[in-house]
Structure formats: structure tokens, C-alpha cells
Write a protein that holds these residues in place. Structure first.
Motif, PDB file in Angstrom:
ATOM      1  N   VAL A   1       1.069  -1.135  -0.015  1.00  0.00           N
ATOM      2  CA  VAL A   1      -0.173   0.147   0.172  1.00  0.00           C
ATOM      3  C   VAL A   1       0.761   1.066   0.522  1.00  0.00           C
ATOM      4  O   VAL A   1       0.517   1.957  -0.733  1.00  0.00           O
ATOM      5  N   ALA A   2       2.305   1.741   1.249  1.00  0.00           N
ATOM      6  CA  ALA A   2       2.238   2.371   0.761  1.00  0.00           C
ATOM      7  C   ALA A   2       3.206   2.850  -0.207  1.00  0.00           C
ATOM      8  O   ALA A   2       3.904   3.166  -0.604  1.00  0.00           O
ATOM      9  N   GLY A   3       4.014   1.340  -0.668  1.00  0.00           N
ATOM     10  CA  GLY A   3       4.831   1.640  -2.589  1.00  0.00           C
ATOM     11  C   GLY A   3       4.157   1.816  -3.393  1.00  0.00           C
ATOM     12  O   GLY A   3       4.141   2.721  -4.599  1.00  0.00           O
ATOM     13  N   MET A   4       2.841   1.955  -3.344  1.00  0.00           N
ATOM     14  CA  MET A   4       1.429   2.009  -4.413  1.00  0.00           C
ATOM     15  C   MET A   4       0.846   3.341  -4.344  1.00  0.00           C
ATOM     16  O   MET A   4       1.648   4.268  -5.886  1.00  0.00           O
ATOM     17  N   LEU A   5       0.802   4.223  -3.094  1.00  0.00           N
ATOM     18  CA  LEU A   5       0.886   5.728  -2.538  1.00  0.00           C
ATOM     19  C   LEU A   5       1.970   6.390  -3.429  1.00  0.00           C
ATOM     20  O   LEU A   5       1.464   7.599  -4.329  1.00  0.00           O
ATOM     21  N   ALA A   6       2.868   5.915  -2.677  1.00  0.00           N
ATOM     22  CA  ALA A   6       4.205   6.640  -3.217  1.00  0.00           C
ATOM     23  C   ALA A   6       4.080   6.738  -5.036  1.00  0.00           C
ATOM     24  O   ALA A   6       4.695   7.831  -4.763  1.00  0.00           O
ATOM     25  N   ALA A   7       4.044   5.617  -5.347  1.00  0.00           N
ATOM     26  CA  ALA A   7       5.025   5.514  -6.765  1.00  0.00           C
ATOM     27  C   ALA A   7       3.287   6.794  -7.509  1.00  0.00           C
ATOM     28  O   ALA A   7       4.172   7.423  -8.261  1.00  0.00           O
ATOM     29  N   ILE A   8       2.409   6.499  -7.051  1.00  0.00           N
ATOM     30  CA  ILE A   8       1.369   7.423  -7.633  1.00  0.00           C
ATOM     31  C   ILE A   8       1.244   8.571  -7.126  1.00  0.00           C
ATOM     32  O   ILE A   8       1.635   9.641  -7.946  1.00  0.00           O
ATOM     33  N   TYR A   9       2.010   9.166  -5.986  1.00  0.00           N
ATOM     34  CA  TYR A   9       2.546  10.025  -5.891  1.00  0.00           C
ATOM     35  C   TYR A   9       3.260  10.848  -6.176  1.00  0.00           C
ATOM     36  O   TYR A   9       2.763  11.991  -6.253  1.00  0.00           O
ATOM     37  N   TYR A  10       4.248  10.245  -6.404  1.00  0.00           N
ATOM     38  CA  TYR A  10       5.948  10.688  -7.105  1.00  0.00           C
ATOM     39  C   TYR A  10       5.680  10.859  -8.342  1.00  0.00           C
ATOM     40  O   TYR A  10       6.916  11.171  -8.916  1.00  0.00           O
ATOM     41  N   ASN A  11       4.791  10.274  -8.775  1.00  0.00           N
ATOM     42  CA  ASN A  11       4.842   9.943 -10.018  1.00  0.00           C
ATOM     43  C   ASN A  11       5.676   8.325 -10.640  1.00  0.00           C
ATOM     44  O   ASN A  11       6.446   8.865 -12.123  1.00  0.00           O
ATOM     45  N   SER A  12       6.642   7.911  -9.990  1.00  0.00           N
ATOM     46  CA  SER A  12       7.709   7.472  -9.905  1.00  0.00           C
ATOM     47  C   SER A  12       7.785   5.783  -9.839  1.00  0.00           C
ATOM     48  O   SER A  12       7.014   5.605  -8.656  1.00  0.00           O
TER      49      SER A  12
END
Length: 291
Positions: free
Chosen positions: A202-213
Motif C-alpha cells: 500500500v505504501a509503495g503504490m501510494l508513493a508511486a502514484i504520488y511521486y509518479n515514479s
């Protein structure tokens, strides 16, 4: 003042990512005394890549996320069974080197499967904001913070108010005695790793979406910070992991905003050094050693 509030909001968002990672890390350490330095690679990185691969294969985004979490959970079980269980009662250094070896293996496997270069997240998400004075609160920021709060409450309820949680606490207190009392310790260990992997996903997917990377090494630094946060909050303490994550995120944001942005990660580790000197047991740590 408005700039300070904006930086505090940014720090709260950063701290939310880190807190999710730290809660999963602390659960694993609290139950089986394993500092899992592959924690971020299994869920945070691999789970995100698996979800993106499912999306690229034609699944809608929400089913893709579910597939990514499920496959990462299976990967976590395989890692526990193949790599961790044989060294579960080995000296701490052996366990530590095993987790580092798994981390390096998974990073290189990700580079082989998806390439070594960072890439943008394939789904563009609308991110409107609400203006409160001169502070902008973006939709994704609210989602990140709300998700962290909900999952933290859910984990606390699970640990303190369910049979699974009682078994986890008994195993953390004394694994051999828990086994004698009829607790399926293997099931507890596997379940703890699955829960930790879920939080990391969950943390990784939220971070990938938030930072677009996303990149094959995206889980390494969050894992190190999750370990630091576990020390800040008190090893094995879930409330300490949550509060420590927020504290570290705010420290990073304020340090980067007011002093030097290039030293963002350094401020987090300086905070750790300060705690080790003045509060070595952490915010909610216990002074006794149960090793």
C-alpha cells in the motif's frame, strides 16, 4: 506561517508513507526478532511493479492493485519459507546478512524483469486541491493520510482485539512457550509477514502514484528509514512506529524547506542519532532486553 503549515502538511504526507512501512517492519521484528531489510523490496517495490504489470496486461487499475498485493503476499511467503525460516534461530548477524542478500537479489531480479531505469507510473490520477488560506491541500495528500490512519487503526485492533493478535503477542513474548501452549507459531510467522507485505504494498503504490515514479531500488531507502523509525518509536511498538514515521517525515520536510533540500535524508538520520543519544529506548521502547 503559511509556508510553515505547508511544510508541516508535506511532512505529514511523507511521514504517512514511512509510518506504513515502519508498522510492517515493527510487526515483523516484534514477533520474530527479525530486522527484515528486504521489507521494502518485497512489498513496496515488487508489489508496485507487479500491479503495474497487471495494469499493462489489460486489467483495470483497482484489480491490478489487488493482483499486485496478492502476488507480493505470495512472494513474501516464499521468501520466509525458503530464505528466512532456515536461519530463524541462527545468530543475529546471519539473519541480517540473509535479509540483505534477499534485498539485493530482488532488486537485481526487478532490473532483469522491468529494466534498471526509473519510469513514471502508468496511470494519471486527477489531483485537485482545496485552498485553505495560502495552504494547498491536494486530494492525493488527503488519501495518503487517511489511508495511513485507517490502516494503523486496523492493525492496532487486529493486534490487541483478535485471536490472531493475541497469538502474535504471545509469540513475540516467548515463541517456545507459545508453541507449547498450542499456538501455531508457523502460521503466526507467515501471517505477520503477509500483513507486513500488505502494508508495504500500500505504501509503495501510494508513493508511486504520488511521486509518479517507480524504480527497482525504490524500496531500499524507505526500508532503512522504517528501521530508523522503529528505533525512534521503540522496537516492536506499533504506536511508536506510527508516531515515529510522522516525526521523521516532519523533520525531513522542515529541514529541506528551511535549511537545505539536498540534505533531506540526512535530517532523518540526524534525528535518529539524537534519539540514540538522549532516548535510546525510543518513544515507547522498553528498557529490558528480551533477546
Amino acid at each position: 506561517m503559511d509556508y510553515l503549515l505547508q511544510q508541516l502538511l508535506n511532512g505529514l504526507v511523507i511521514g504517512s508513507f514511512l509510518a506504513l512501512m515502519a508498522v510492517g517492519f515493527s510487526m515483523t521484528y516484534g514477533v520474530i526478532r527479525l530486522a527484515n531489510f528486504a521489507h521494502g523490496d518485497i512489498g513496496y517495490m515488487f508489489g508496485t511493479y507487479l500491479a503495474v504489470s497487471a495494469f499493462n496486461a489489460g486489467l483495470p487499475i483497482l484489480p491490478s492493485i489487488i493482483v499486485g498485493i496478492a502476488l507480493a503476499g505470495i512472494l513474501g511467503l516464499v521468501v520466509v519459507r525458503v530464505a528466512y525460516k532456515p536461519v530463524l534461530f541462527a545468530p543475529r548477524l546471519v539473519m541480517l546478512l540473509t535479509t540483505l542478500g534477499v534485498s539485493i537479489f530482488l532488486q537485481n531480479l526487478a532490473m532483469i524483469l522491468w529494466g534498471a531505469q526509473a519510469r513514471p507510473f502508468p496511470v494519471m490520477v486527477d489531483n485537485p486541491y482545496v485552498q485553505i488560506g495560502s495552504v494547498r491541500v491536494f486530494l492525493l495528500q488527503g488519501i495518503v493520510i487517511a489511508t495511513t490512519v485507517i490502516l494503523a487503526i486496523a492493525m492496532y485492533y487486529l493486534v490487541h482485539h483478535t485471536r490472531m493478535g493475541k497469538a502474535m503477542r504471545a509469540t513475540a513474548e516467548d515463541m517456545d512457550t507459545a508453541r507449547i501452549m498450542g499456538i501455531n507459531v508457523d502460521r503466526v510467522v507467515y501471517g505477520t509477514f503477509v500483513l507486513g507485505t500488505f502494508l508495504g504494498c500500500v505504501a509503495g503504490m501510494l508513493a508511486a502514484i504520488y511521486y509518479n515514479s517507480l524504480s527497482p531500488v525504490m524500496g531500499f531507502t524507505p526500508t532503512l528509514k522504517a528501521f530508523c523509525i522503529s528505533v525512534l518509536g521503540g522496537i516492536g511498538s506499533l504506536p511508536g512506529a506510527l508516531l515515529g514515521g510522522v516525526l521523521m517525515g516532519v523533520t525531513e520536510a522542515l529541514g529541506a524547506g528551511y535549511i537545505f533540500s539536498g540534505f533531506r535524508d540526512g535530517f532523518a538520520y540526524l534525528l535518529l542519532f539524537a534519539f540514540l543519544i538522549f532516548l535510546p529506548n525510543g518513544l515507547f521502547g522498553k528498557s529490558r532486553d528480551r533477546a
